[in-house]
Design an enzyme around this catalytic site. Sequence first.
Site, PDB file in Angstrom:
ATOM      1  N   LYS A  24       9.981 -76.260 -74.432  1.00 36.40           N
ATOM      2  CA  LYS A  24       9.265 -75.746 -73.262  1.00 36.40           C
ATOM      3  C   LYS A  24       8.893 -74.266 -73.282  1.00 36.40           C
ATOM      4  CE  LYS A  24      13.322 -74.404 -70.654  1.00 36.40           C
ATOM      5  NZ  LYS A  24      13.945 -74.218 -69.373  1.00 36.40           N
ATOM      6  N   SER A  74       3.848 -79.963 -65.757  1.00 41.66           N
ATOM      7  CA  SER A  74       3.999 -78.551 -65.391  1.00 41.66           C
ATOM      8  C   SER A  74       2.726 -78.023 -64.737  1.00 41.66           C
ATOM      9  CB  SER A  74       4.264 -77.766 -66.681  1.00 41.66           C
ATOM     10  OG  SER A  74       4.067 -76.397 -66.462  1.00 41.66           O
ATOM     11  N   THR A  88       1.420 -75.575 -65.571  1.00 42.76           N
ATOM     12  CA  THR A  88       0.648 -74.977 -66.658  1.00 42.76           C
ATOM     13  C   THR A  88      -0.654 -75.766 -66.922  1.00 42.76           C
ATOM     14  OG1 THR A  88       0.846 -74.012 -68.851  1.00 42.76           O
ATOM     15  CG2 THR A  88       1.776 -76.201 -68.594  1.00 42.76           C
ATOM     16  N   TYR A 106       2.141 -75.638 -75.922  1.00 43.20           N
ATOM     17  CA  TYR A 106       3.074 -76.272 -74.977  1.00 43.20           C
ATOM     18  C   TYR A 106       2.293 -76.980 -73.870  1.00 43.20           C
ATOM     19  CZ  TYR A 106       6.044 -76.665 -70.851  1.00 43.20           C
ATOM     20  OH  TYR A 106       6.665 -77.139 -69.722  1.00 43.20           O
ATOM     21  N   LYS A 108       1.737 -81.142 -72.635  1.00 46.83           N
ATOM     22  CA  LYS A 108       1.851 -81.723 -71.278  1.00 46.83           C
ATOM     23  C   LYS A 108       0.566 -82.458 -70.914  1.00 46.83           C
ATOM     24  CE  LYS A 108       5.976 -80.394 -70.406  1.00 46.83           C
ATOM     25  NZ  LYS A 108       7.029 -81.410 -70.476  1.00 46.83           N
ATOM     26  N   ASN A 140      12.949 -65.293 -71.800  1.00 47.00           N
ATOM     27  CA  ASN A 140      11.513 -65.087 -71.594  1.00 47.00           C
ATOM     28  C   ASN A 140      11.169 -65.128 -70.121  1.00 47.00           C
ATOM     29  OD1 ASN A 140      10.431 -65.051 -74.275  1.00 47.00           O
ATOM     30  ND2 ASN A 140      11.087 -67.188 -74.417  1.00 47.00           N
ATOM     31  N   LEU A 169      11.549 -64.974 -65.920  1.00 50.20           N
ATOM     32  CA  LEU A 169      11.898 -63.871 -65.024  1.00 50.20           C
ATOM     33  C   LEU A 169      13.354 -63.896 -64.531  1.00 50.20           C
ATOM     34  CD1 LEU A 169      10.913 -61.418 -63.418  1.00 50.20           C
ATOM     35  CD2 LEU A 169      10.152 -62.985 -61.623  1.00 50.20           C
ATOM     36  N   ARG A 226       3.865 -66.249 -58.146  1.00 51.31           N
ATOM     37  CA  ARG A 226       4.175 -67.624 -58.568  1.00 51.31           C
ATOM     38  C   ARG A 226       4.815 -68.380 -57.405  1.00 51.31           C
ATOM     39  NH1 ARG A 226       1.696 -65.918 -62.040  1.00 51.31           N
ATOM     40  NH2 ARG A 226       2.025 -65.862 -64.300  1.00 51.31           N
ATOM     41  N   ASP A 279      -0.740 -64.537 -69.315  1.00 57.54           N
ATOM     42  CA  ASP A 279      -0.271 -64.683 -67.935  1.00 57.54           C
ATOM     43  C   ASP A 279      -1.449 -64.724 -66.967  1.00 57.54           C
ATOM     44  OD1 ASP A 279       2.420 -64.911 -68.250  1.00 57.54           O
ATOM     45  OD2 ASP A 279       2.929 -62.870 -67.590  1.00 57.54           O
TER      46      ASP A 279
HETATM   47  P1  NAD Z   1      15.594 -77.669 -70.952  1.00 56.85           P
HETATM   48  O1  NAD Z   1      15.213 -77.181 -72.293  1.00 56.85           O
HETATM   49  O2  NAD Z   1      16.735 -77.034 -70.264  1.00 56.85           O
HETATM   50  O3  NAD Z   1      15.867 -79.252 -71.005  1.00 56.85           O
HETATM   51  C1  NAD Z   1      15.234 -80.111 -71.921  1.00 56.85           C
HETATM   52  C2  NAD Z   1      16.341 -80.905 -72.598  1.00 56.85           C
HETATM   53  O4  NAD Z   1      15.752 -81.793 -73.532  1.00 56.85           O
HETATM   54  C3  NAD Z   1      17.310 -80.021 -73.396  1.00 56.85           C
HETATM   55  O5  NAD Z   1      18.621 -80.313 -73.000  1.00 56.85           O
HETATM   56  C4  NAD Z   1      17.060 -80.400 -74.864  1.00 56.85           C
HETATM   57  O6  NAD Z   1      18.234 -80.323 -75.608  1.00 56.85           O
HETATM   58  C5  NAD Z   1      16.510 -81.803 -74.728  1.00 56.85           C
HETATM   59  N1  NAD Z   1      15.569 -82.219 -75.772  1.00 56.85           N
HETATM   60  C6  NAD Z   1      14.453 -81.572 -76.224  1.00 56.85           C
HETATM   61  N2  NAD Z   1      13.824 -82.318 -77.140  1.00 56.85           N
HETATM   62  C7  NAD Z   1      14.539 -83.465 -77.280  1.00 56.85           C
HETATM   63  C8  NAD Z   1      14.400 -84.624 -78.085  1.00 56.85           C
HETATM   64  N3  NAD Z   1      13.392 -84.757 -78.938  1.00 56.85           N
HETATM   65  N4  NAD Z   1      15.335 -85.594 -77.970  1.00 56.85           N
HETATM   66  C9  NAD Z   1      16.374 -85.458 -77.111  1.00 56.85           C
HETATM   67  N5  NAD Z   1      16.552 -84.392 -76.332  1.00 56.85           N
HETATM   68  C10 NAD Z   1      15.647 -83.402 -76.406  1.00 56.85           C
HETATM   69  O7  NAD Z   1      14.285 -77.618 -70.051  1.00 56.85           O
HETATM   70  P2  NAD Z   1      14.119 -77.828 -68.492  1.00 56.85           P
HETATM   71  O8  NAD Z   1      13.782 -76.527 -67.888  1.00 56.85           O
HETATM   72  O9  NAD Z   1      15.254 -78.619 -67.976  1.00 56.85           O
HETATM   73  O10 NAD Z   1      12.785 -78.683 -68.499  1.00 56.85           O
HETATM   74  C11 NAD Z   1      12.801 -80.102 -68.439  1.00 56.85           C
HETATM   75  C12 NAD Z   1      11.369 -80.598 -68.544  1.00 56.85           C
HETATM   76  O11 NAD Z   1      10.594 -80.012 -67.497  1.00 56.85           O
HETATM   77  C13 NAD Z   1      10.678 -80.204 -69.854  1.00 56.85           C
HETATM   78  O12 NAD Z   1       9.853 -81.269 -70.250  1.00 56.85           O
HETATM   79  C14 NAD Z   1       9.837 -79.004 -69.445  1.00 56.85           C
HETATM   80  O13 NAD Z   1       8.702 -78.861 -70.264  1.00 56.85           O
HETATM   81  C15 NAD Z   1       9.451 -79.366 -68.023  1.00 56.85           C
HETATM   82  N6  NAD Z   1       9.125 -78.186 -67.202  1.00 56.85           N
HETATM   83  C16 NAD Z   1      10.024 -77.156 -67.089  1.00 56.85           C
HETATM   84  C17 NAD Z   1       9.694 -76.022 -66.333  1.00 56.85           C
HETATM   85  C18 NAD Z   1      10.645 -74.860 -66.222  1.00 56.85           C
HETATM   86  O14 NAD Z   1      10.204 -73.777 -65.847  1.00 56.85           O
HETATM   87  N7  NAD Z   1      11.937 -75.022 -66.495  1.00 56.85           N
HETATM   88  C19 NAD Z   1       8.459 -75.953 -65.678  1.00 56.85           C
HETATM   89  C20 NAD Z   1       7.583 -77.028 -65.797  1.00 56.85           C
HETATM   90  C21 NAD Z   1       7.930 -78.148 -66.563  1.00 56.85           C
HETATM   91  N1  UFG Z   2       7.822 -61.641 -65.763  1.00 53.88           N
HETATM   92  C1  UFG Z   2       8.050 -60.282 -65.847  1.00 53.88           C
HETATM   93  N2  UFG Z   2       9.030 -59.858 -66.700  1.00 53.88           N
HETATM   94  C2  UFG Z   2       9.795 -60.715 -67.434  1.00 53.88           C
HETATM   95  C3  UFG Z   2       9.550 -62.099 -67.334  1.00 53.88           C
HETATM   96  C4  UFG Z   2       8.545 -62.529 -66.491  1.00 53.88           C
HETATM   97  O1  UFG Z   2       7.384 -59.492 -65.191  1.00 53.88           O
HETATM   98  O2  UFG Z   2      10.657 -60.253 -68.204  1.00 53.88           O
HETATM   99  C5  UFG Z   2       6.778 -62.129 -64.837  1.00 53.88           C
HETATM  100  C6  UFG Z   2       5.674 -62.880 -65.543  1.00 53.88           C
HETATM  101  O3  UFG Z   2       4.690 -61.984 -66.000  1.00 53.88           O
HETATM  102  C7  UFG Z   2       5.184 -63.822 -64.434  1.00 53.88           C
HETATM  103  C8  UFG Z   2       6.439 -64.082 -63.607  1.00 53.88           C
HETATM  104  O4  UFG Z   2       7.352 -63.042 -63.942  1.00 53.88           O
HETATM  105  O5  UFG Z   2       4.270 -63.146 -63.630  1.00 53.88           O
HETATM  106  C9  UFG Z   2       7.077 -65.425 -63.915  1.00 53.88           C
HETATM  107  O6  UFG Z   2       7.249 -65.528 -65.322  1.00 53.88           O
HETATM  108  P1  UFG Z   2       8.087 -66.706 -66.001  1.00 53.88           P
HETATM  109  O7  UFG Z   2       8.071 -66.451 -67.470  1.00 53.88           O
HETATM  110  O8  UFG Z   2       9.417 -66.848 -65.343  1.00 53.88           O
HETATM  111  O9  UFG Z   2       7.256 -68.018 -65.611  1.00 53.88           O
HETATM  112  P2  UFG Z   2       5.737 -68.399 -65.910  1.00 53.88           P
HETATM  113  O10 UFG Z   2       5.047 -68.543 -64.592  1.00 53.88           O
HETATM  114  O11 UFG Z   2       5.133 -67.521 -66.900  1.00 53.88           O
HETATM  115  O12 UFG Z   2       5.900 -69.823 -66.598  1.00 53.88           O
HETATM  116  C10 UFG Z   2       6.838 -70.812 -66.179  1.00 53.88           C
HETATM  117  C11 UFG Z   2       7.291 -71.608 -67.388  1.00 53.88           C
HETATM  118  C12 UFG Z   2       6.121 -72.388 -67.947  1.00 53.88           C
HETATM  119  C13 UFG Z   2       5.519 -73.241 -66.871  1.00 53.88           C
HETATM  120  C14 UFG Z   2       5.130 -72.399 -65.680  1.00 53.88           C
HETATM  121  C15 UFG Z   2       4.643 -73.261 -64.560  1.00 53.88           C
HETATM  122  O13 UFG Z   2       7.814 -70.747 -68.382  1.00 53.88           O
HETATM  123  O14 UFG Z   2       6.575 -73.233 -68.940  1.00 53.88           O
HETATM  124  O15 UFG Z   2       6.256 -71.647 -65.234  1.00 53.88           O
HETATM  125  O16 UFG Z   2       5.557 -74.250 -64.284  1.00 53.88           O
HETATM  126  F1  UFG Z   2       4.428 -73.844 -67.354  1.00 53.88           F
END
Ligand code: NAD
Ligand code: UFG
Length: 335
Positions: A84, A124, A126, A148, A152, A197, A199, A230, A294
């Site tokens: 992700k 997402s 995204t 990424y 999705k 990465n 916030l 956001r 961004d």
């Molecule tokens: P995460 O990385 O904490 O959880 C994903 C889990 O999947 C991990 O535990 C990892 O070990 C496991 N995994 C990855 N690839 C695998 C595979 N091939 N087989 C088995 N296990 C596998 O991420 P999360 O934040 O819990 O996100 C869950 C889902 O939601 C992801 O699909 C992510 O893209 C989506 N999502 C997350 C966010 C976010 O900001 N966290 C936002 C939008 C969408």
């Molecule tokens: N930001 C900072 N400093 C940092 C980290 C982030 O200023 O050190 C800012 C970013 O520029 C952004 C905001 O904080 O404006 C949020 O940033 P994040 O990285 O926490 O989140 P994003 O919105 O960039 O992206 C996240 C996930 C993506 C997902 C998206 C929408 O990382 O995978 O949310 O769900 F697609």
Amino acid sequence: MSILLTGGLGYIGSHTAVEFLENNQDIVIIDNLSNCNIDVVDKIKLITKKDFKYYIGDVRNEDLLEKIFSENEINAVIHFAGLKAVGESVKKPIEYYNNNLLSTLTLIKVMQKHQVKNIVFSSSATVYGRAKSMPIYEDFEVTATNPYGRTKLFIEEILKDLYVSDNSYNIVILRYFNPLGAHESGLLGENPNGIPNNLMPYICKVATGELECLNIFGNDYPTKDGTAIRDYLHVVDLAKGHLKAIEKIYTNCGLKIYNLGTGIGYSVLDIVKAFNEISGNKVTYKFSQKREGDIDVCYANVDKAYKELGWKAEKTLKDMCESSYNFEINNKKNR
Ligand code: NAD
Ligand code: UFG
């Protein structure tokens, strides 16, 4: 009857596992531990005082999936598993396509074989790219700006094609906005390896002194204070959204897409201010260059999820900051 959570030991999956177990629903988890720790199993059990079956392995491993579907009566799948990190996906696109697409294709193949036709997919915000206006509705155009995001988008398309080919499937695509926060126990939360990465994990590490100062990426966006906006939602609210999605699936809903967010946009400075109020001004920051790729503003319209799922985020920004900080302190102690 059990619900299979792929990636169920990760950040969102583990909180969802807790919600299902607390609602007396049986779950089975598969996770390859690529982005989580095995101790999450015990933490879920400790919180819920319930047991569940789990398999450590990869969703791309068809034999393992075959074993899981043979050994358990799975009637629905929530597909969280995936890589992700946006930046990493630009550097390692093939790894992202391989992991995210192949895991989905293998999963669907085995589901088909076992006549399991219910799936919730973690998409997402995204997929909206730079939306034409705010708030974002589910019927807005979708696009992708990095590998990424493309995974999705492609998976959404695969699921739509699957539905066209056989409309006895029930498919709920959830487009998450920005999940934050942690479980109130302080046991589960977001725990990225290395320098975060995102916030909130970064803010937490500044607050505990592990990192020196937050870099706020850009202060001349066309927003109220110049920093990007956001739609942040509490991960426990998000987890509860999956209970509602599964309820919806059981009404034979066909293919549905929902935004899961709060509908409220907060700026980076709003988040820092809220965090500093609960932590006693522990987060120092400086402004730095905008991060490549961004967008300035991103927040959801969440009416559809409320009307059709009966789901609404309830927790506040303060809850998100407090629980994140609590988890960070707890986690640091145990590291
Ligand atoms: P995460 O990385 O904490 O959880 C994903 C889990 O999947 C991990 O535990 C990892 O070990 C496991 N995994 C990855 N690839 C695998 C595979 N091939 N087989 C088995 N296990 C596998 O991420 P999360 O934040 O819990 O996100 C869950 C889902 O939601 C992801 O699909 C992510 O893209 C989506 N999502 C997350 C966010 C976010 O900001 N966290 C936002 C939008 C969408
Ligand atoms: N930001 C900072 N400093 C940092 C980290 C982030 O200023 O050190 C800012 C970013 O520029 C952004 C905001 O904080 O404006 C949020 O940033 P994040 O990285 O926490 O989140 P994003 O919105 O960039 O992206 C996240 C996930 C993506 C997902 C998206 C929408 O990382 O995978 O949310 O769900 F697609």
